[in-house]
Enzyme design. Sequence first.
Site, PDB file in Angstrom:
ATOM      1  N   HIS A 167     -20.040 -32.563  15.523  1.00  0.00           N
ATOM      2  CA  HIS A 167     -19.941 -32.529  14.070  1.00  0.00           C
ATOM      3  C   HIS A 167     -20.426 -33.813  13.397  1.00  0.00           C
ATOM      4  O   HIS A 167     -21.061 -33.776  12.347  1.00  0.00           O
ATOM      5  CB  HIS A 167     -18.484 -32.256  13.680  1.00  0.00           C
ATOM      6  N   ASP A 187      -5.146 -21.047  -9.601  1.00  0.00           N
ATOM      7  CA  ASP A 187      -6.182 -21.030 -10.641  1.00  0.00           C
ATOM      8  C   ASP A 187      -7.260 -22.091 -10.402  1.00  0.00           C
ATOM      9  O   ASP A 187      -7.839 -22.619 -11.354  1.00  0.00           O
ATOM     10  CB  ASP A 187      -5.563 -21.206 -12.026  1.00  0.00           C
ATOM     11  N   SER A 199     -20.656 -33.332   6.499  1.00  0.00           N
ATOM     12  CA  SER A 199     -19.399 -32.580   6.570  1.00  0.00           C
ATOM     13  C   SER A 199     -18.968 -32.149   5.161  1.00  0.00           C
ATOM     14  O   SER A 199     -19.722 -31.448   4.482  1.00  0.00           O
ATOM     15  CB  SER A 199     -18.335 -33.432   7.260  1.00  0.00           C
TER      16      SER A 199
END
Length: 429
Positions: free
Chosen positions: A405, A352, A143
Amino acid sequence: MSNCQILSGIQSIKHTFMLPLDHQQPNGPRISVFARELVSPSHSDKTLPYLVFFQGGPGFGAVRPVANSGWIKRALQEYRVLLLDQRGTGLSSPVNAVSLSHLDATAQAEYLSHFRADSIIADAEAIRQQLCPGKKWSILGQSFGGFCVLKYLNDAPHGLEEAYITGGIPSLTRRCDEVYQATYQRVQRKNSDFFARFPDAQPLIQNLAQYISTHEVRIATGERLTVEMLQLLGINIGMEQGPEAVYYLLEQALMESDQGLQMNPLFLAHFCQLLDFNTNPIFALLHESIYCQQHASNWAAQRVRGQFEQFNYRADSPFLFTGEMVYPWFFEQFTNLKPLKHAAHLLAEKADWPMLYDVNILARNQVPVAAAIYSEDMFVEMTYSLETAAQVGNLTYWLTSEYEHNGIRMDGERILDKLIALNRRQQLR
């Protein structure tokens, strides 16, 4: 620092490393990073290569093994396994409201800005140079751990012999909004599967939602249970055995008594066990930032949700669970997140964030990479994973619908064996 323990069929060695908070300022503040080394007792006197495991998340410590089983069993046949508690998790300078209480919101956000994949990989490289200087090692990411693998390939491929990814190939270029637009659609399909599989689940959850809308119900950790919280159980319906766990919990939520319909205390206790936001705050604080490259998330999941009004609860409409999305109201409703509210907003507004991936560097990758892509994955968009697989050099993949998953937890021995075989064939070409 290290010491040795014996687990069931595994020799375990504990390591603690003191590393810079900011690797761009090596003489600045330092944090501790913990790693647990595993080796088969039959190989304890052998010099084996390392396989480093990067846990999913972000914000969760590495698996705590109890026996030589699953993917670890396969790995220990030829590796020493290093289970890394990524910075801020497990025993690695844990991040929580208590540990950050001495800082104001601005300082908290600045501190937390050093807990993304770029810093995790810098930690790993520093550890490699201490544990096996001059030698390469192999890595495995599950993951979010797969995001870390790609960052490692981007930043320090010289330290890698080979790499493996399960359920975690991110887009290299797509922004948060695109990711969540795809994810909401996948979550909606998982909802359809869940409610088709358990026909009485919809009336059960509707009755529960209506009850908590008209009664003050508090879960075991003290918070008032809201419909928004109830929807968060959906993070489990995309996991192996997760739908069953959610359904069986719903079955026991409400009970009849002499006083009429009441909440079952068992539900209130087990509900907390299926959600980790109070105990693992990094997930809520930094989850959206794993997609940010020189742009702010600005609470992307909340904004994109406006395009999917079916997820907004109404008593006269089908109830839908959400997935792993993070919302700003977390920091108003969850007790251990409330003290971090202002820092969370500063992180969501941060524009940023450094770049994570350089497409040109990854296109020239020479490190053999084998990945498992799960076509039914609720958390990672398959088309984006395939898009990235085509952009990364020397990457081969196994596309399968067999697993959810977290398939590596259920059938890890087979999955890792398959990936190792893929890499071996790739290296022989």
